[in-house]
Enzyme design. Structure first.
Site, PDB file in Angstrom:
ATOM      1  N   TYR A 265      12.022   2.362   0.056  1.00  0.00           N
ATOM      2  CA  TYR A 265      11.368   1.056  -0.041  1.00  0.00           C
ATOM      3  C   TYR A 265      10.173   1.113  -0.982  1.00  0.00           C
ATOM      4  O   TYR A 265      10.057   0.317  -1.926  1.00  0.00           O
ATOM      5  CB  TYR A 265      10.923   0.580   1.342  1.00  0.00           C
ATOM      6  CG  TYR A 265       9.872  -0.505   1.293  1.00  0.00           C
ATOM      7  CD1 TYR A 265      10.171  -1.770   0.800  1.00  0.00           C
ATOM      8  CD2 TYR A 265       8.563  -0.262   1.729  1.00  0.00           C
ATOM      9  CE1 TYR A 265       9.194  -2.764   0.738  1.00  0.00           C
ATOM     10  CE2 TYR A 265       7.593  -1.246   1.678  1.00  0.00           C
ATOM     11  CZ  TYR A 265       7.915  -2.489   1.175  1.00  0.00           C
ATOM     12  OH  TYR A 265       6.949  -3.464   1.113  1.00  0.00           O
TER      13      TYR A 265
ATOM     14  N   ASP B  58       0.820  -1.210   0.000  1.00  0.00           N
ATOM     15  CA  ASP B  58       0.000   0.000   0.000  1.00  0.00           C
ATOM     16  C   ASP B  58       0.862   1.271   0.000  1.00  0.00           C
ATOM     17  O   ASP B  58       0.404   2.355  -0.367  1.00  0.00           O
ATOM     18  CB  ASP B  58      -0.957   0.014   1.195  1.00  0.00           C
ATOM     19  CG  ASP B  58      -0.274  -0.124   2.554  1.00  0.00           C
ATOM     20  OD1 ASP B  58       0.967  -0.188   2.612  1.00  0.00           O
ATOM     21  OD2 ASP B  58      -1.002  -0.177   3.569  1.00  0.00           O
ATOM     22  N   GLU B  59       2.128   1.145   0.381  1.00  0.00           N
ATOM     23  CA  GLU B  59       2.990   2.320   0.476  1.00  0.00           C
ATOM     24  C   GLU B  59       3.293   2.963  -0.875  1.00  0.00           C
ATOM     25  O   GLU B  59       3.762   4.101  -0.922  1.00  0.00           O
ATOM     26  CB  GLU B  59       4.284   1.973   1.204  1.00  0.00           C
ATOM     27  CG  GLU B  59       4.046   1.547   2.645  1.00  0.00           C
ATOM     28  CD  GLU B  59       5.227   1.801   3.555  1.00  0.00           C
ATOM     29  OE1 GLU B  59       6.038   2.687   3.246  1.00  0.00           O
ATOM     30  OE2 GLU B  59       5.320   1.108   4.574  1.00  0.00           O
TER      31      GLU B  59
END
Length: 353
Positions: A164, A141-142
């Site tokens: 990331y 979801d990031e």
């Protein structure tokens, strides 16, 4: 290559051969166990390089099963991966293998790009040449970036704010390009924060639990107002099995939950459960607010309607899931040799754990 099942594999005919990368890690180990138990007619091949956050203890329950095999290896090794697909005759790939710790990504940007982007590039290319029937890429979801003022659906733009998330968004592009150019059957998943047994204690829930169990304070980055949606491990494992069976090629699926807590609320709940505090001042004693990381997204609320249409919904309530998780870490914290080091407020910059 190391394996389980011995000579039994030669005596059995398997309907499908499923490769799970990173299968000794947190989420993937739950998926491997579910696959082995629910699909005895499938051969489940676990590929893992056994990095610091992986543990074969996560797979002990199925280690001797005839439809399970462990192979130690690196997705970033193109010759190894080419040989793997030639010898194992893979039908389905679930690609979990990645560097995943956001805090660490600020210190080790190149390693995150190498493993998460280059490793995915190698794997999806080999899968395409091997004519795999489905390739599932496990994203996050990031990739949406941090905002609590709207709910993200699969068409929302990718706006990652940390190394990331950027590496995962880039890897998504490589994977989807194989669908767009070749109609190679790829599927992308993006899940909420997952918690439960098997998670290396660098992540927030096992970290807070383990700190409190050792009479140490929860180290809260910044204000603690950042909100996260938490999904129990068995629920997300069921979601991946659903995507494997019903997910449509070229599609993206949000695997989310509406259960949400701020990091400070999370700390307070865990303090109450583990330390049995009865007053606000007692609870605050166990909370240590430290300097924030360079960026810290406010939250990732997601619309998971597409997954619901496939018949999946989360089942494990927070109270039940967190109770199971607390109990597990009481007995299994030392499954990893570097577990104590993970409890520091920040990763060590000079050397990767």
């Amino acid at each position: 290559m190391a394996g389980g099942g011995g000579g039994a594999e030669a005596a059995l005919r398997f309907a499908k051969r499923v490769l799970v990368t990173g299968g000794a890690g947190f989420i993937a180990s739950h998926v491997v166990v579910s696959l082995v138990e629910k699909y005895p007619n499938y051969m489940i091949i676990n590929l893992d390089k056994l990095d610091y956050c992986a543990s074969l203890k996560n797979l002990e329950i199925i280690a001797g099963k005839p439809n399970y095999k462990f192979i130690e290896g690196d997705v970033c090794d193109p010759d190894f991966i080419k040989t793997l697909f030639e010898t194992e005759k893979i039908d389905i790939v679930l690609h979990f293998a990645a560097q995943t710790h956001v805090d660490l990504s600020f210190w080790h940007k190149l390693e995150f790009r190498y493993v998460n982007v280059y490793g995915t590039y190698i794997l999806v290319g080999a899968a395409y040449k091997a004519k795999v029937e489905k390739f599932i890429y496990v994203s996050t979801d990031e990739v949406y970036g941090g905002s609590c003022d709207k709910e993200f659906d699969e068409s929302s733009p990718k706006q990652p704010t940390n190394p990331y998330a950027t590496s995962k968004a880039a890897a998504e592009c490589f994977v989807l390009s194989y669908w767009e150019r070749y109609q190679f059957p790829v599927v992308i998943t993006r899940s909420s924060n997952v918690y439960g047994p098997h998670q290396f204690p660098e992540k927030v829930i096992p970290k807070f639990i383990s700190l409190l169990q050792r009479n140490r304070k929860c180290c809260i980055h910044g204000s603690g107002l950042q909100r996260r949606n938490f999904l129990y491990a068995s629920d997300v494992a069921e979601a991946f099995l659903t995507v494997m069976k019903k997910g449509q090629p070229g599609e993206i699926y949000n695997i989310g939950t509406t259960f949400e807590l701020s990091i400070s609320q999370l700390a307070k709940e865990l303090i109450h459960l583990i330390k049995n505090t009865s007053s606000e001042s007692e609870t605050e004693y166990w909370m240590d607010y430290v300097k924030d990381r360079p960026t810290n997204d406010l939250g990732y609320p997601m619309n998971s309607g597409k997954m619901h249409s496939l018949g999946w919904r989360p089942k494990v309530p927070w109270k039940e899931g967190i109770k199971r998780t607390i109990e597990w870490y009481q007995e299994n914290f030392y499954n990893w040799k570097n577990a104590e080091r993970a409890l520091e407020p920040y990763p060590v910059a000079e050397a990767s754990i």
